[in-house]
Motif scaffolding. Sequence first.
Motif, PDB file in Angstrom:
ATOM      1  N   LEU A   1      -2.929 -47.775 -49.861  1.00  0.00           N
ATOM      2  CA  LEU A   1      -2.290 -46.499 -49.619  1.00  0.00           C
ATOM      3  C   LEU A   1      -1.160 -46.638 -48.592  1.00  0.00           C
ATOM      4  CD1 LEU A   1      -5.439 -44.178 -49.550  1.00  0.00           C
ATOM      5  CD2 LEU A   1      -3.870 -44.614 -51.452  1.00  0.00           C
ATOM      6  N   GLY A   2      -0.405 -45.552 -48.412  1.00  0.00           N
ATOM      7  CA  GLY A   2       0.659 -45.520 -47.424  1.00  0.00           C
ATOM      8  C   GLY A   2       2.038 -45.652 -48.039  1.00  0.00           C
ATOM      9  N   SER A   3       2.955 -44.762 -47.623  1.00  0.00           N
ATOM     10  CA  SER A   3       4.324 -44.792 -48.146  1.00  0.00           C
ATOM     11  C   SER A   3       5.358 -45.101 -47.077  1.00  0.00           C
ATOM     12  CB  SER A   3       4.665 -43.439 -48.789  1.00  0.00           C
ATOM     13  OG  SER A   3       3.759 -43.120 -49.821  1.00  0.00           O
ATOM     14  N   ASP A   4       5.044 -44.790 -45.829  1.00  0.00           N
ATOM     15  CA  ASP A   4       5.990 -44.994 -44.733  1.00  0.00           C
ATOM     16  C   ASP A   4       5.692 -46.293 -44.009  1.00  0.00           C
ATOM     17  OD1 ASP A   4       7.282 -42.607 -45.169  1.00  0.00           O
ATOM     18  OD2 ASP A   4       6.138 -41.496 -43.669  1.00  0.00           O
ATOM     19  N   GLY A   5       6.744 -47.039 -43.665  1.00  0.00           N
ATOM     20  CA  GLY A   5       6.509 -48.261 -42.907  1.00  0.00           C
ATOM     21  C   GLY A   5       7.777 -48.856 -42.344  1.00  0.00           C
ATOM     22  N   ALA A   6       7.595 -49.672 -41.297  1.00  0.00           N
ATOM     23  CA  ALA A   6       8.694 -50.403 -40.679  1.00  0.00           C
ATOM     24  C   ALA A   6       8.193 -51.779 -40.283  1.00  0.00           C
ATOM     25  CB  ALA A   6       9.214 -49.653 -39.451  1.00  0.00           C
ATOM     26  N   GLY A   7       9.058 -52.771 -40.437  1.00  0.00           N
ATOM     27  CA  GLY A   7       8.633 -54.124 -40.110  1.00  0.00           C
ATOM     28  C   GLY A   7       9.778 -55.118 -40.232  1.00  0.00           C
ATOM     29  N   VAL A   8       9.420 -56.381 -40.399  1.00  0.00           N
ATOM     30  CA  VAL A   8      10.381 -57.479 -40.402  1.00  0.00           C
ATOM     31  C   VAL A   8      10.302 -58.219 -41.741  1.00  0.00           C
ATOM     32  CG1 VAL A   8      11.084 -59.624 -39.279  1.00  0.00           C
ATOM     33  CG2 VAL A   8      10.161 -57.734 -37.907  1.00  0.00           C
ATOM     34  N   VAL A   9      11.437 -58.441 -42.371  1.00  0.00           N
ATOM     35  CA  VAL A   9      11.478 -59.205 -43.628  1.00  0.00           C
ATOM     36  C   VAL A   9      11.084 -60.651 -43.335  1.00  0.00           C
ATOM     37  CG1 VAL A   9      12.916 -60.015 -45.529  1.00  0.00           C
ATOM     38  CG2 VAL A   9      13.267 -57.718 -44.598  1.00  0.00           C
ATOM     39  N   ASP A  10      10.012 -61.121 -43.987  1.00  0.00           N
ATOM     40  CA  ASP A  10       9.562 -62.495 -43.705  1.00  0.00           C
ATOM     41  C   ASP A  10       9.548 -63.389 -44.937  1.00  0.00           C
ATOM     42  OD1 ASP A  10       7.181 -61.767 -45.048  1.00  0.00           O
ATOM     43  OD2 ASP A  10       5.973 -62.987 -43.687  1.00  0.00           O
ATOM     44  N   ALA A  11       9.887 -62.832 -46.112  1.00  0.00           N
ATOM     45  CA  ALA A  11       9.992 -63.658 -47.319  1.00  0.00           C
ATOM     46  C   ALA A  11      10.889 -62.923 -48.319  1.00  0.00           C
ATOM     47  CB  ALA A  11       8.627 -63.928 -47.931  1.00  0.00           C
ATOM     48  N   ILE A  12      11.585 -63.693 -49.162  1.00  0.00           N
ATOM     49  CA  ILE A  12      12.506 -63.098 -50.123  1.00  0.00           C
ATOM     50  C   ILE A  12      12.355 -63.770 -51.481  1.00  0.00           C
ATOM     51  CG2 ILE A  12      14.210 -62.430 -48.384  1.00  0.00           C
ATOM     52  CD1 ILE A  12      15.831 -64.915 -49.187  1.00  0.00           C
ATOM     53  N   GLY A  13      12.696 -63.023 -52.534  1.00  0.00           N
ATOM     54  CA  GLY A  13      12.697 -63.573 -53.872  1.00  0.00           C
ATOM     55  C   GLY A  13      13.925 -64.423 -54.123  1.00  0.00           C
ATOM     56  N   ALA A  14      13.933 -65.097 -55.267  1.00  0.00           N
ATOM     57  CA  ALA A  14      14.980 -66.068 -55.584  1.00  0.00           C
ATOM     58  C   ALA A  14      16.367 -65.452 -55.648  1.00  0.00           C
ATOM     59  CB  ALA A  14      14.653 -66.750 -56.911  1.00  0.00           C
ATOM     60  N   ASN A  15      16.463 -64.164 -56.033  1.00  0.00           N
ATOM     61  CA  ASN A  15      17.778 -63.538 -56.202  1.00  0.00           C
ATOM     62  C   ASN A  15      18.208 -62.701 -55.001  1.00  0.00           C
ATOM     63  OD1 ASN A  15      17.887 -64.642 -58.759  1.00  0.00           O
ATOM     64  ND2 ASN A  15      17.146 -62.789 -59.781  1.00  0.00           N
ATOM     65  N   VAL A  16      17.502 -62.806 -53.898  1.00  0.00           N
ATOM     66  CA  VAL A  16      17.749 -61.951 -52.743  1.00  0.00           C
ATOM     67  C   VAL A  16      18.565 -62.702 -51.691  1.00  0.00           C
ATOM     68  CG1 VAL A  16      16.677 -60.614 -50.887  1.00  0.00           C
ATOM     69  CG2 VAL A  16      15.663 -60.623 -53.168  1.00  0.00           C
ATOM     70  N   ASP A  17      19.498 -62.019 -51.061  1.00  0.00           N
ATOM     71  CA  ASP A  17      20.351 -62.587 -50.016  1.00  0.00           C
ATOM     72  C   ASP A  17      19.497 -63.125 -48.868  1.00  0.00           C
ATOM     73  OD1 ASP A  17      22.219 -63.151 -48.052  1.00  0.00           O
ATOM     74  OD2 ASP A  17      23.222 -61.198 -48.143  1.00  0.00           O
ATOM     75  N   SER A  18      19.681 -64.372 -48.542  1.00  0.00           N
ATOM     76  CA  SER A  18      18.885 -65.005 -47.489  1.00  0.00           C
ATOM     77  C   SER A  18      19.158 -64.413 -46.113  1.00  0.00           C
ATOM     78  CB  SER A  18      19.138 -66.517 -47.463  1.00  0.00           C
ATOM     79  OG  SER A  18      20.500 -66.788 -47.173  1.00  0.00           O
ATOM     80  N   ASN A  19      20.274 -63.702 -45.959  1.00  0.00           N
ATOM     81  CA  ASN A  19      20.591 -63.077 -44.672  1.00  0.00           C
ATOM     82  C   ASN A  19      19.616 -61.963 -44.301  1.00  0.00           C
ATOM     83  OD1 ASN A  19      22.898 -64.630 -43.999  1.00  0.00           O
ATOM     84  ND2 ASN A  19      24.146 -63.416 -45.411  1.00  0.00           N
ATOM     85  N   LEU A  20      18.835 -61.506 -45.286  1.00  0.00           N
ATOM     86  CA  LEU A  20      17.861 -60.458 -45.002  1.00  0.00           C
ATOM     87  C   LEU A  20      16.638 -60.988 -44.253  1.00  0.00           C
ATOM     88  CD1 LEU A  20      17.902 -58.374 -48.317  1.00  0.00           C
ATOM     89  CD2 LEU A  20      18.931 -57.787 -46.117  1.00  0.00           C
ATOM     90  N   LEU A  21      16.399 -62.273 -44.308  1.00  0.00           N
ATOM     91  CA  LEU A  21      15.251 -62.845 -43.606  1.00  0.00           C
ATOM     92  C   LEU A  21      15.337 -62.539 -42.111  1.00  0.00           C
ATOM     93  CD1 LEU A  21      14.749 -66.341 -45.289  1.00  0.00           C
ATOM     94  CD2 LEU A  21      13.055 -64.499 -45.149  1.00  0.00           C
ATOM     95  N   GLY A  22      14.235 -62.042 -41.573  1.00  0.00           N
ATOM     96  CA  GLY A  22      14.167 -61.739 -40.147  1.00  0.00           C
ATOM     97  C   GLY A  22      14.717 -60.389 -39.759  1.00  0.00           C
ATOM     98  N   LYS A  23      15.253 -59.629 -40.694  1.00  0.00           N
ATOM     99  CA  LYS A  23      15.833 -58.332 -40.380  1.00  0.00           C
ATOM    100  C   LYS A  23      14.729 -57.299 -40.097  1.00  0.00           C
ATOM    101  CE  LYS A  23      20.192 -59.412 -41.016  1.00  0.00           C
ATOM    102  NZ  LYS A  23      21.150 -59.449 -39.883  1.00  0.00           N
ATOM    103  N   GLU A  24      14.982 -56.450 -39.107  1.00  0.00           N
ATOM    104  CA  GLU A  24      14.095 -55.328 -38.802  1.00  0.00           C
ATOM    105  C   GLU A  24      14.479 -54.162 -39.698  1.00  0.00           C
ATOM    106  OE1 GLU A  24      14.411 -54.574 -34.617  1.00  0.00           O
ATOM    107  OE2 GLU A  24      13.279 -56.383 -34.086  1.00  0.00           O
ATOM    108  N   VAL A  25      13.511 -53.648 -40.457  1.00  0.00           N
ATOM    109  CA  VAL A  25      13.843 -52.690 -41.509  1.00  0.00           C
ATOM    110  C   VAL A  25      12.843 -51.542 -41.563  1.00  0.00           C
ATOM    111  CG1 VAL A  25      14.947 -54.466 -42.936  1.00  0.00           C
ATOM    112  CG2 VAL A  25      12.512 -53.958 -43.264  1.00  0.00           C
ATOM    113  N   ILE A  26      13.289 -50.451 -42.184  1.00  0.00           N
ATOM    114  CA  ILE A  26      12.377 -49.415 -42.657  1.00  0.00           C
ATOM    115  C   ILE A  26      12.479 -49.374 -44.175  1.00  0.00           C
ATOM    116  CG2 ILE A  26      12.549 -48.080 -40.543  1.00  0.00           C
ATOM    117  CD1 ILE A  26      14.219 -46.048 -42.068  1.00  0.00           C
ATOM    118  N   ILE A  27      11.491 -48.760 -44.805  1.00  0.00           N
ATOM    119  CA  ILE A  27      11.358 -48.836 -46.255  1.00  0.00           C
ATOM    120  C   ILE A  27      11.579 -47.468 -46.897  1.00  0.00           C
ATOM    121  CG2 ILE A  27       9.735 -49.335 -48.145  1.00  0.00           C
ATOM    122  CD1 ILE A  27       8.368 -51.271 -46.080  1.00  0.00           C
TER     123      ILE A  27
END
Length: 333
Positions: free
Chosen positions: A59-85
């Motif tokens: 459950l749960g829809s709201d969250g904030a955290g740090v990007v710690d893994a990415i898929g093959a087609n995702v910009d690597s610059n997103l790694l380590g970014k502080e984000v909300i969803i």
Amino acid sequence: MKAIVYSSTLPEKIQLSEIQLPGIGENEVRVRLVAAALNHRDEWCRQGLYPGLKDGVILGSDGAGVVDAIGANVDSNLLGKEVIINPALHWGDNQKAQSKEFKIIGMPDHGTLAEFVQVPSDRIHPKPEHLSWEEAAAVPLGGVTAYRTVVYQGKVVAGEKVLVTGFGGGVAQFAVQFALALGAEVYVSSSSQAKIDKAIGMGVTAGFDYKDENWTEEALTLTGGFDLIIDSAMGNTLSQLIKAARPGGKIVLYGATKGNPGVLDARKVFWNQIQIIGTTMGSDQDFANMLALVNASKIIPIVDQIFPLEDAVLAFDKMKAGLQLGKIVVKID
């Protein structure tokens, strides 16, 4: 990983479990969550009142955290970014209404009451720098719903008189802050004097006790009627709101916790040319615009209480009791 999942066979209907996420999709990111926040839909899921319920879903829809893994087609610059969803999936291309495929993470897709969540990479946005992790986690669903209600549907204009009913919940407190930031003269209603006092402390002009049968007369005497009314209760209170709206005013409804209205003063609606507008959640554009307003006006959500993940049942119980002022947050990390 630890997560709070729905379980229809248990007395509490939720439990802390060890869950294995599937492999990350090529267009997904994995976010290590620091904090999550509850919404009424989480408790409705717990009570079995939400469609498409499935055991074992986080459950749960709201969250904030740090990007710690990415898929093959995702910009690597997103790694380590502080984000909300942004918890909305598949709104579609129509700004006026969501598509038939629209859904929200947290049911039937895994949500944010967990140590990690995986979402499409276009669902993440930079965490507002002026917010703590707990405050940031409180923004997404309530923030975008309030923004669409006040700005897109309500089309609030500086100087207008705005009433936000049921002040205390997450969407209502955002609606108040957004309307104030955009220059409106804001009023609230609540059955709690403490909540009314809190709203006045935030810049609200006055508040009304909606349990007082004469509150609409008091409001009309003080204001002459409201240009915009924001409500999530509906039921038979809709007739009171119609009475409190000034000619040409708008009533925007983002919920119906009191059910359908038993009586509707249709003559007053058409004679006073009142617009009654429905709304829910918000588009991707609404979410981006909401964050821009949060950042520009340094909006800070009201956080009622913070619970550790292990005490999620207590957090849900407080949501059920409806005594909170602002958002209930669950600390993950």
